[in-house]
Scaffold this motif. Structure first.
Motif, PDB file in Angstrom:
ATOM      1  N   CYS A  52       0.843  -1.192   0.000  1.00 52.74           N
ATOM      2  CA  CYS A  52       0.000   0.000   0.000  1.00 52.74           C
ATOM      3  C   CYS A  52       0.882   1.246   0.000  1.00 52.74           C
ATOM      4  N   ARG A  54       1.199   4.842   1.257  1.00 50.82           N
ATOM      5  CA  ARG A  54       0.599   5.556   2.382  1.00 50.82           C
ATOM      6  C   ARG A  54      -0.003   6.899   1.968  1.00 50.82           C
ATOM      7  N   LYS A  60       4.114   9.599   4.282  1.00 53.21           N
ATOM      8  CA  LYS A  60       3.100   9.685   3.231  1.00 53.21           C
ATOM      9  C   LYS A  60       3.767   9.539   1.860  1.00 53.21           C
ATOM     10  N   PRO A  66       0.152  -3.640   4.808  1.00 56.92           N
ATOM     11  CA  PRO A  66      -0.964  -3.193   5.641  1.00 56.92           C
ATOM     12  C   PRO A  66      -0.651  -3.471   7.115  1.00 56.92           C
ATOM     13  N   GLY A  68      -0.910  -1.452  11.371  1.00 58.80           N
ATOM     14  CA  GLY A  68      -1.250  -0.304  12.191  1.00 58.80           C
ATOM     15  C   GLY A  68      -1.422  -0.716  13.636  1.00 58.80           C
ATOM     16  N   GLU A  83      -6.575  -4.221   9.698  1.00 56.08           N
ATOM     17  CA  GLU A  83      -5.693  -3.282   8.997  1.00 56.08           C
ATOM     18  C   GLU A  83      -5.683  -3.559   7.493  1.00 56.08           C
ATOM     19  N   GLU A  86      -8.894  -2.072   6.228  1.00 58.35           N
ATOM     20  CA  GLU A  86      -8.875  -0.609   6.249  1.00 58.35           C
ATOM     21  C   GLU A  86      -7.961  -0.015   5.185  1.00 58.35           C
ATOM     22  N   GLU A  87      -6.784  -0.598   5.007  1.00 60.74           N
ATOM     23  CA  GLU A  87      -5.795   0.004   4.122  1.00 60.74           C
ATOM     24  C   GLU A  87      -5.853  -0.514   2.685  1.00 60.74           C
ATOM     25  N   ALA A 124      -7.599   0.664  -2.751  1.00 59.69           N
ATOM     26  CA  ALA A 124      -7.072   1.599  -1.755  1.00 59.69           C
ATOM     27  C   ALA A 124      -8.157   1.989  -0.762  1.00 59.69           C
ATOM     28  N   GLU A 127      -6.583   5.203   4.062  1.00 64.39           N
ATOM     29  CA  GLU A 127      -5.213   5.499   4.488  1.00 64.39           C
ATOM     30  C   GLU A 127      -4.184   5.181   3.404  1.00 64.39           C
ATOM     31  N   SER A 128      -4.667   4.793   2.207  1.00 63.75           N
ATOM     32  CA  SER A 128      -3.759   4.414   1.115  1.00 63.75           C
ATOM     33  C   SER A 128      -4.051   5.225  -0.143  1.00 63.75           C
ATOM     34  N   VAL A 131      -2.936   0.677  -3.977  1.00 60.55           N
ATOM     35  CA  VAL A 131      -2.574  -0.649  -3.502  1.00 60.55           C
ATOM     36  C   VAL A 131      -2.227  -1.470  -4.726  1.00 60.55           C
TER      37      VAL A 131
END
Length: 178
Positions: A52, A54, A60, A66, A68, A83, A86-87, A124, A127-128, A131
């Motif tokens: 991913c 960021r 960033k 992935p 966290g 995670e 989410e990511e 994505a 938070e990404s 991907v």
């Protein structure tokens, strides 16, 4: 830490302890500050690895697996799967604990699992930025977000086809400093 009742804290060594802590001057309650647990997974699919890019700081724009912070009242496996959702909007199947990394400068313990995509769908998450699946020679090595990502990728490659293996740790002399 919020202090709604105006408790007074001072830094001192509680009785029976071996280091200074924040202790309430009124009642003696000890405010412990402990390392954070990070959970994540190196996710394989068709000979490639899911990474991913960021969308958030720190780092960033850099690539990561992935991962966290683990949430309260969840297992580390559930956290790693969360995670990934989410990511990477990905459902994963975890099969083994790949590594436990210690990053003392930022008080982190990282639990990284070996996993596969449960379905080929991913995209994505918030938070990404993007991907993508990478073959080993396609991994953007110079743009990896953290040293532990590099460690995890190398540890994954070393055991990707093995049914069982010992859990990896930090490479010798490595503490996660850039």
């Amino acid at each position: 830490m919020q202090n709604p009742k105006n408790y007074r804290f001072s830094q001192r060594m509680p009785e029976g302890d071996n280091r200074d802590r924040m202790v309430c001057d009124d009642c003696g309650w000890v405010h412990y500050v402990n390392p954070k647990v990070v959970v994540g997974a190196v996710i394989g699919h068709d000979g490639k690895i899911l990474l991913c890019r960021r969308a958030i700081e720190p780092r960033k724009g850099f690539w990561t697996i992935p991962a966290g912070y683990m949430e309260e009242r969840e297992t580390s496996e559930d956290g790693a799967a969360r995670e990934a959702r989410e990511e990477a909007c990905a459902e994963i199947a975890i099969d083994a604990l790949l590594a436990v990394y210690n990053i003392p400068r930022i008080s982190q313990v990282q639990l990284i699992y070996r996993a596969t995509l449960a379905s080929p769908d991913f995209s994505a998450g918030p938070e990404s930025l993007e991907v993508q699946l990478f073959g080993w020679d396609e991994i953007p090595w110079n743009d990896l977000a953290f040293p532990s990502v590099r460690w995890a990728l190398h540890h994954y490659r070393a055991v990707q086809d093995r049914e069982s293996f010992p859990t990896h740790t930090n490479p010798p002399g490595e503490l996660g400093n850039y």
